[in-house]
Design an enzyme around this catalytic site. Structure first.
Site, short mmCIF file in Angstrom:
data_model
loop_
_atom_site.label_atom_id
_atom_site.label_comp_id
_atom_site.label_asym_id
_atom_site.label_seq_id
_atom_site.Cartn_x
_atom_site.Cartn_y
_atom_site.Cartn_z
N CYS A 162 -0.76 -2.59 7.89
CA CYS A 162 -2.19 -2.78 7.15
C CYS A 162 -3.55 -3.87 7.62
CB CYS A 162 -1.75 -2.89 5.79
SG CYS A 162 0.01 -1.91 4.65
N HIS A 331 -5.90 2.68 -0.06
CA HIS A 331 -5.78 1.69 1.17
C HIS A 331 -5.45 2.53 2.52
CE1 HIS A 331 -3.96 -0.78 3.40
NE2 HIS A 331 -2.64 -1.34 2.74
#
Length: 402
Positions: A162, A331
């Site tokens: 991420c 996300h």
């Protein structure tokens, strides 16, 4: 001392097919997360995501190109084209060796992988397309951007889950600072919204079935998205000499490792990354007006991030605005920090702070100004953007108005 500025930006994601559309949606607090649409979605327990709608690849790319471009690469090229157009940059023979590409990506060509696993395992075929490897490799997007614009300088892909695109943009920043390039295209892309991709994430039990509500006490997990954002990072004097419009200056970058747990975030590691970005920017904590939070909507991330902000900013934390745009676009894993940088640039240039939508119930462990549900006008001159990844890999950027 060399300086690094941003002269172009481009994007495609659940909020829009351009950076302009994305920022408009952020200002309006628009919801880009909805019902997923792809093969076998009914077999999934998680059926929502920030999916790119209305993307007609055949109208943008030739058949030959599509044989080489996984959607991950398509998204990156679309974003790069917009960024290059806005920057007005012309890559001459002289500039080409001084211009490169650093992209963030986590899953590579996951749609290509998913399709070809079906071909081999479900359909029992013994042959796949000869370009499967060039389509699925993590570095494909960076390579195709470099080939499209003739960029012959430092070019590679960063894959740190991420935090991938924040790490990539930080490396691009430092590459220019060190004098190894004058121009870098940088950002991130991701296209994990396929059956196999969602099924794998389901196993972690961190996904919400209904919405992403960062910092809200009733939050119940993250929601995935897809897309890309790409920026033109340029040495300040180089940009000035050609009369380029400057969107913002990149002034700080830091990265840390928690060295503690593969999935659980660490307050200490996040705090060190933010402190490092402040040192890199030669800035005091009370100069920061806005932070684009990692803000995934999981209890572990939201609480540890808020605690880290409190540790770093002390009493000034009460004057900070901190929002999580993942609540709108989802996300994007390896591409998420790049899309979120758009919100930081919007804050500096337009004085608009993107909101954290879906906020319903205050959490005493997240008692910061999270700009709930509606965008806010504010005058900020220094902003930060956080990315805290699985594996404890943290990357924070600082930007200043110029």
């Amino acid at each position: 001392m060399r300086r690094v500025v941003i002269t172009g930006q481009g994007a495609i994601n659940a909020l829009g097919h351009t950076a302009t559309e994305t920022c408009t949606a952020m200002r309006e607090g628009r919801q880009g997360i909805g019902q997923l649409e792809f093969r076998d979605v009914s077999r999934l327990s998680i059926q929502i995501g920030g999916q790119v709608r209305g993307h007609d690849a055949s109208s943008l790319f030739s058949r030959q190109q599509l044989s080489l471009y996984d959607p991950n690469t398509q998204f990156a090229l679309i974003a790069a084209a917009e960024a290059m157009q806005q920057s007005g940059l012309q890559v001459s023979d002289e500039l080409a060796p001084r211009a490169g590409v650093i992209m963030g990506n986590s899953g590579g060509g996951l749609q290509t992988i998913d399709e070809n696993y079906r071909t081999v395992y479900e359909e029992g075929k013994n042959r796949v397309h000869p370009f499967v490897i060039p389509r699925l490799m993590n570095s494909a997007a960076a390579s195709h951007i470099s080939m499209t614009y003739g960029l012959k300088g430092p070019t590679f892909t960063v894959s740190t889950a991420c935090a991938s695109s924040n790490h990539a943009m930080g490396q691009a920043f430092e590459t220019i600072l060190l004098g190894n390039a004058d121009v870098m295209l940088t950002g991130g892309s991701e296209s994990m919204l396929v059956f196999g991709g969602i099924k794998a994430w389901e196993g972690l039990r961190v996904m919400s079935k209904d919405a992403c509500r960062p910092f809200s006490k009733n939050r119940n997990g993250m929601v995935q998205g897809e897309g890309a954002a790409v920026f033109v990072f340029e040495e300040y004097e180089h940009a000035r000499a050609r009369g380029a419009e400057i969107l913002a200056e990149v002034v700080g970058f830091a990265m840390t490792s928690d060295a503690s747990d593969i999935v659980m975030p660490s307050r200490e590691g996040a705090a060190r990354a933010m402190q490092g970005a402040l040192r890199s920017a030669s800035a005091n904590a009370d100069e920061v007006g806005y932070i684009n939070a990692h803000g995934t909507g999981t209890a572990a991330n939201d609480r540890s991030e808020c605690a880290a902000v409190r540790e770093v900013f002390g009493d000034h934390a009460d004057n900070l605005m901190i929002s999580a745009t993942k609540s709108m676009h989802g996300h994007l894993i390896g591409g998420t920090g790049a899309v979120e940088l758009l919100a930081c640039i919007m804050a500096l240039r337009e004085g608009v702070i993107a909101p954290t939508i879906g906020y319903e119930d205050p959490d005493p462990d997240c008692d910061l100004d999270v700009v709930p549900n509606e965008a806010r006008d504010a005058d900020v001159s220094l902003v930060m953007t956080n990315a805290f990844a699985f594996g404890g890999l943290n990357a924070v950027l600082a930007l200043r108005r110029i």
